[in-house]
Design a protein around this motif. Structure first.
Motif, PDB file in Angstrom:
ATOM      1  N   LYS A  43       0.824  -1.203   0.000  1.00  0.00           N
ATOM      2  CA  LYS A  43       0.000   0.000   0.000  1.00  0.00           C
ATOM      3  C   LYS A  43       0.861   1.258   0.000  1.00  0.00           C
ATOM      4  O   LYS A  43       0.508   2.263  -0.588  1.00  0.00           O
ATOM      5  CB  LYS A  43      -0.919  -0.014   1.225  1.00  0.00           C
ATOM      6  N   GLN A  44       2.009   1.191   0.682  1.00  0.00           N
ATOM      7  CA  GLN A  44       2.913   2.329   0.752  1.00  0.00           C
ATOM      8  C   GLN A  44       4.318   1.885   0.367  1.00  0.00           C
ATOM      9  O   GLN A  44       4.784   0.838   0.808  1.00  0.00           O
ATOM     10  CB  GLN A  44       2.936   2.907   2.167  1.00  0.00           C
ATOM     11  N   GLN A  45       4.993   2.705  -0.451  1.00  0.00           N
ATOM     12  CA  GLN A  45       6.373   2.393  -0.807  1.00  0.00           C
ATOM     13  C   GLN A  45       7.259   2.553   0.418  1.00  0.00           C
ATOM     14  O   GLN A  45       6.961   3.307   1.326  1.00  0.00           O
ATOM     15  CB  GLN A  45       6.861   3.325  -1.904  1.00  0.00           C
ATOM     16  N   GLY A  46       8.371   1.824   0.425  1.00  0.00           N
ATOM     17  CA  GLY A  46       9.315   1.934   1.513  1.00  0.00           C
ATOM     18  C   GLY A  46       9.096   0.926   2.628  1.00  0.00           C
ATOM     19  O   GLY A  46       9.900   0.812   3.528  1.00  0.00           O
ATOM     20  N   GLN A  47       7.984   0.190   2.585  1.00  0.00           N
ATOM     21  CA  GLN A  47       7.742  -0.823   3.607  1.00  0.00           C
ATOM     22  C   GLN A  47       8.478  -2.106   3.235  1.00  0.00           C
ATOM     23  O   GLN A  47       8.693  -2.394   2.065  1.00  0.00           O
ATOM     24  CB  GLN A  47       6.251  -1.119   3.727  1.00  0.00           C
ATOM     25  N   ASN A  48       8.897  -2.861   4.221  1.00  0.00           N
ATOM     26  CA  ASN A  48       9.532  -4.160   3.981  1.00  0.00           C
ATOM     27  C   ASN A  48       8.447  -5.197   3.728  1.00  0.00           C
ATOM     28  O   ASN A  48       8.157  -6.036   4.568  1.00  0.00           O
ATOM     29  CB  ASN A  48      10.410  -4.564   5.172  1.00  0.00           C
ATOM     30  N   THR A  49       7.830  -5.084   2.577  1.00  0.00           N
ATOM     31  CA  THR A  49       6.718  -5.969   2.236  1.00  0.00           C
ATOM     32  C   THR A  49       6.938  -6.561   0.849  1.00  0.00           C
ATOM     33  O   THR A  49       7.872  -6.208   0.148  1.00  0.00           O
ATOM     34  CB  THR A  49       5.390  -5.202   2.248  1.00  0.00           C
ATOM     35  N   PHE A  50       6.048  -7.457   0.472  1.00  0.00           N
ATOM     36  CA  PHE A  50       6.146  -8.158  -0.800  1.00  0.00           C
ATOM     37  C   PHE A  50       5.102  -7.659  -1.789  1.00  0.00           C
ATOM     38  O   PHE A  50       4.029  -7.201  -1.408  1.00  0.00           O
ATOM     39  CB  PHE A  50       5.911  -9.664  -0.591  1.00  0.00           C
ATOM     40  N   SER A  51       5.411  -7.809  -3.052  1.00  0.00           N
ATOM     41  CA  SER A  51       4.421  -7.708  -4.116  1.00  0.00           C
ATOM     42  C   SER A  51       4.441  -9.067  -4.815  1.00  0.00           C
ATOM     43  O   SER A  51       5.345  -9.864  -4.603  1.00  0.00           O
ATOM     44  CB  SER A  51       4.758  -6.578  -5.088  1.00  0.00           C
ATOM     45  N   GLY A  52       3.448  -9.328  -5.617  1.00  0.00           N
ATOM     46  CA  GLY A  52       3.423 -10.599  -6.323  1.00  0.00           C
ATOM     47  C   GLY A  52       2.018 -11.006  -6.704  1.00  0.00           C
ATOM     48  O   GLY A  52       1.140 -10.160  -6.895  1.00  0.00           O
ATOM     49  N   ASP A  53       1.823 -12.312  -6.818  1.00  0.00           N
ATOM     50  CA  ASP A  53       0.513 -12.836  -7.185  1.00  0.00           C
ATOM     51  C   ASP A  53       0.319 -14.202  -6.552  1.00  0.00           C
ATOM     52  O   ASP A  53       1.270 -14.824  -6.092  1.00  0.00           O
ATOM     53  CB  ASP A  53       0.349 -12.906  -8.705  1.00  0.00           C
ATOM     54  N   CYS A  54      -0.927 -14.639  -6.515  1.00  0.00           N
ATOM     55  CA  CYS A  54      -1.238 -15.971  -5.993  1.00  0.00           C
ATOM     56  C   CYS A  54      -2.472 -16.519  -6.709  1.00  0.00           C
ATOM     57  O   CYS A  54      -3.291 -15.775  -7.232  1.00  0.00           O
ATOM     58  CB  CYS A  54      -1.439 -15.955  -4.481  1.00  0.00           C
ATOM     59  N   TRP A  55      -2.544 -17.836  -6.740  1.00  0.00           N
ATOM     60  CA  TRP A  55      -3.674 -18.561  -7.309  1.00  0.00           C
ATOM     61  C   TRP A  55      -4.399 -19.252  -6.158  1.00  0.00           C
ATOM     62  O   TRP A  55      -3.797 -20.033  -5.425  1.00  0.00           O
ATOM     63  CB  TRP A  55      -3.195 -19.596  -8.317  1.00  0.00           C
ATOM     64  N   ILE A  56      -5.690 -18.980  -6.007  1.00  0.00           N
ATOM     65  CA  ILE A  56      -6.481 -19.535  -4.908  1.00  0.00           C
ATOM     66  C   ILE A  56      -7.572 -20.432  -5.483  1.00  0.00           C
ATOM     67  O   ILE A  56      -8.346 -20.005  -6.339  1.00  0.00           O
ATOM     68  CB  ILE A  56      -7.102 -18.409  -4.063  1.00  0.00           C
ATOM     69  N   HIS A  57      -7.642 -21.673  -4.992  1.00  0.00           N
ATOM     70  CA  HIS A  57      -8.665 -22.621  -5.430  1.00  0.00           C
ATOM     71  C   HIS A  57     -10.023 -22.124  -4.946  1.00  0.00           C
ATOM     72  O   HIS A  57     -10.199 -21.819  -3.770  1.00  0.00           O
ATOM     73  CB  HIS A  57      -8.348 -24.012  -4.869  1.00  0.00           C
ATOM     74  N   HIS A  58     -10.975 -22.058  -5.844  1.00  0.00           N
ATOM     75  CA  HIS A  58     -12.251 -21.409  -5.555  1.00  0.00           C
ATOM     76  C   HIS A  58     -13.067 -22.109  -4.473  1.00  0.00           C
ATOM     77  O   HIS A  58     -13.614 -21.466  -3.581  1.00  0.00           O
ATOM     78  CB  HIS A  58     -13.085 -21.281  -6.832  1.00  0.00           C
ATOM     79  N   SER A  59     -13.160 -23.429  -4.500  1.00  0.00           N
ATOM     80  CA  SER A  59     -14.066 -24.101  -3.561  1.00  0.00           C
ATOM     81  C   SER A  59     -13.418 -24.411  -2.206  1.00  0.00           C
ATOM     82  O   SER A  59     -14.116 -24.457  -1.195  1.00  0.00           O
ATOM     83  CB  SER A  59     -14.630 -25.380  -4.173  1.00  0.00           C
ATOM     84  N   THR A  60     -12.093 -24.609  -2.147  1.00  0.00           N
ATOM     85  CA  THR A  60     -11.452 -24.922  -0.865  1.00  0.00           C
ATOM     86  C   THR A  60     -10.709 -23.726  -0.269  1.00  0.00           C
ATOM     87  O   THR A  60     -10.258 -23.790   0.866  1.00  0.00           O
ATOM     88  CB  THR A  60     -10.421 -26.063  -1.022  1.00  0.00           C
ATOM     89  N   TRP A  61     -10.531 -22.666  -1.032  1.00  0.00           N
ATOM     90  CA  TRP A  61      -9.776 -21.472  -0.633  1.00  0.00           C
ATOM     91  C   TRP A  61      -8.320 -21.796  -0.325  1.00  0.00           C
ATOM     92  O   TRP A  61      -7.643 -21.062   0.383  1.00  0.00           O
ATOM     93  CB  TRP A  61     -10.441 -20.733   0.536  1.00  0.00           C
ATOM     94  N   GLY A  62      -7.819 -22.902  -0.858  1.00  0.00           N
ATOM     95  CA  GLY A  62      -6.411 -23.256  -0.689  1.00  0.00           C
ATOM     96  C   GLY A  62      -5.545 -22.508  -1.686  1.00  0.00           C
ATOM     97  O   GLY A  62      -5.935 -22.292  -2.833  1.00  0.00           O
ATOM     98  N   ILE A  63      -4.360 -22.104  -1.268  1.00  0.00           N
ATOM     99  CA  ILE A  63      -3.436 -21.425  -2.176  1.00  0.00           C
ATOM    100  C   ILE A  63      -2.710 -22.483  -2.995  1.00  0.00           C
ATOM    101  O   ILE A  63      -2.069 -23.369  -2.449  1.00  0.00           O
ATOM    102  CB  ILE A  63      -2.433 -20.548  -1.403  1.00  0.00           C
ATOM    103  N   GLN A  64      -2.833 -22.395  -4.320  1.00  0.00           N
ATOM    104  CA  GLN A  64      -2.199 -23.353  -5.218  1.00  0.00           C
ATOM    105  C   GLN A  64      -0.784 -22.905  -5.582  1.00  0.00           C
ATOM    106  O   GLN A  64       0.112 -23.715  -5.715  1.00  0.00           O
ATOM    107  CB  GLN A  64      -3.047 -23.523  -6.485  1.00  0.00           C
ATOM    108  N   ARG A  65      -0.581 -21.602  -5.751  1.00  0.00           N
ATOM    109  CA  ARG A  65       0.739 -21.062  -6.099  1.00  0.00           C
ATOM    110  C   ARG A  65       0.833 -19.638  -5.585  1.00  0.00           C
ATOM    111  O   ARG A  65      -0.132 -18.885  -5.633  1.00  0.00           O
ATOM    112  CB  ARG A  65       0.949 -21.086  -7.607  1.00  0.00           C
ATOM    113  N   VAL A  66       2.038 -19.273  -5.115  1.00  0.00           N
ATOM    114  CA  VAL A  66       2.276 -17.902  -4.671  1.00  0.00           C
ATOM    115  C   VAL A  66       3.668 -17.477  -5.133  1.00  0.00           C
ATOM    116  O   VAL A  66       4.617 -18.264  -5.083  1.00  0.00           O
ATOM    117  CB  VAL A  66       2.109 -17.755  -3.133  1.00  0.00           C
TER     118      VAL A  66
END
Length: 114
Positions: A23-46
């Motif tokens: 949300k703010q530049q300068g924070q020690n945070t990540f950017s990226g993407d993830c794939w979430i399975h629709h029915s189980t809400w499990g993360i398939q890839r991050v």
């Protein structure tokens, strides 16, 4: 965290593809993407990339890529784990890149442990 994304079908399964940035530049945070399975809400890839403005000693770049596999009981376990760190030059030597790449084989879990 700001997100946007879309819905896609992969091998007949519905996944939500989310993109995120700090949300703010300068924070020690990540950017990226993830794939979430629709029915189980499990993360398939991050895919996680550390912000270029992050202030971590001697770390120039840090990428984390993880893939998870769905089991028959609809739980998800880590299948692939990739960790890449590029170290900055230090006064006594040069820079370097380190890579840890793991692919999990058959995992045995003892009863009572998850």
């Amino acid at each position: 965290m700001q997100t946007n994304g879309n819905t896609q079908y992969i091998a007949g399964q519905r996944y939500l593809h989310l993109f995120f940035t700090p949300k703010q530049q300068g924070q020690n945070t990540f950017s990226g993407d993830c794939w979430i399975h629709h029915s189980t809400w499990g993360i398939q890839r991050v895919n996680l990339l550390i912000s270029e403005y992050a202030n971590i000693n001697y770390v120039h770049r840090l990428d984390i890529i993880q893939e998870f596999t769905q089991k028959n009981d609809s739980s998800w376990t880590l299948g692939k784990d990739r960790f890449i760190v590029e170290l900055s030059k230090i006064p006594s030597g040069g820079g370097s890149e380190r890579l840890r790449d793991e692919r999990m084989g058959k995992q045995l879990l003892r009863p009572g442990y998850s």
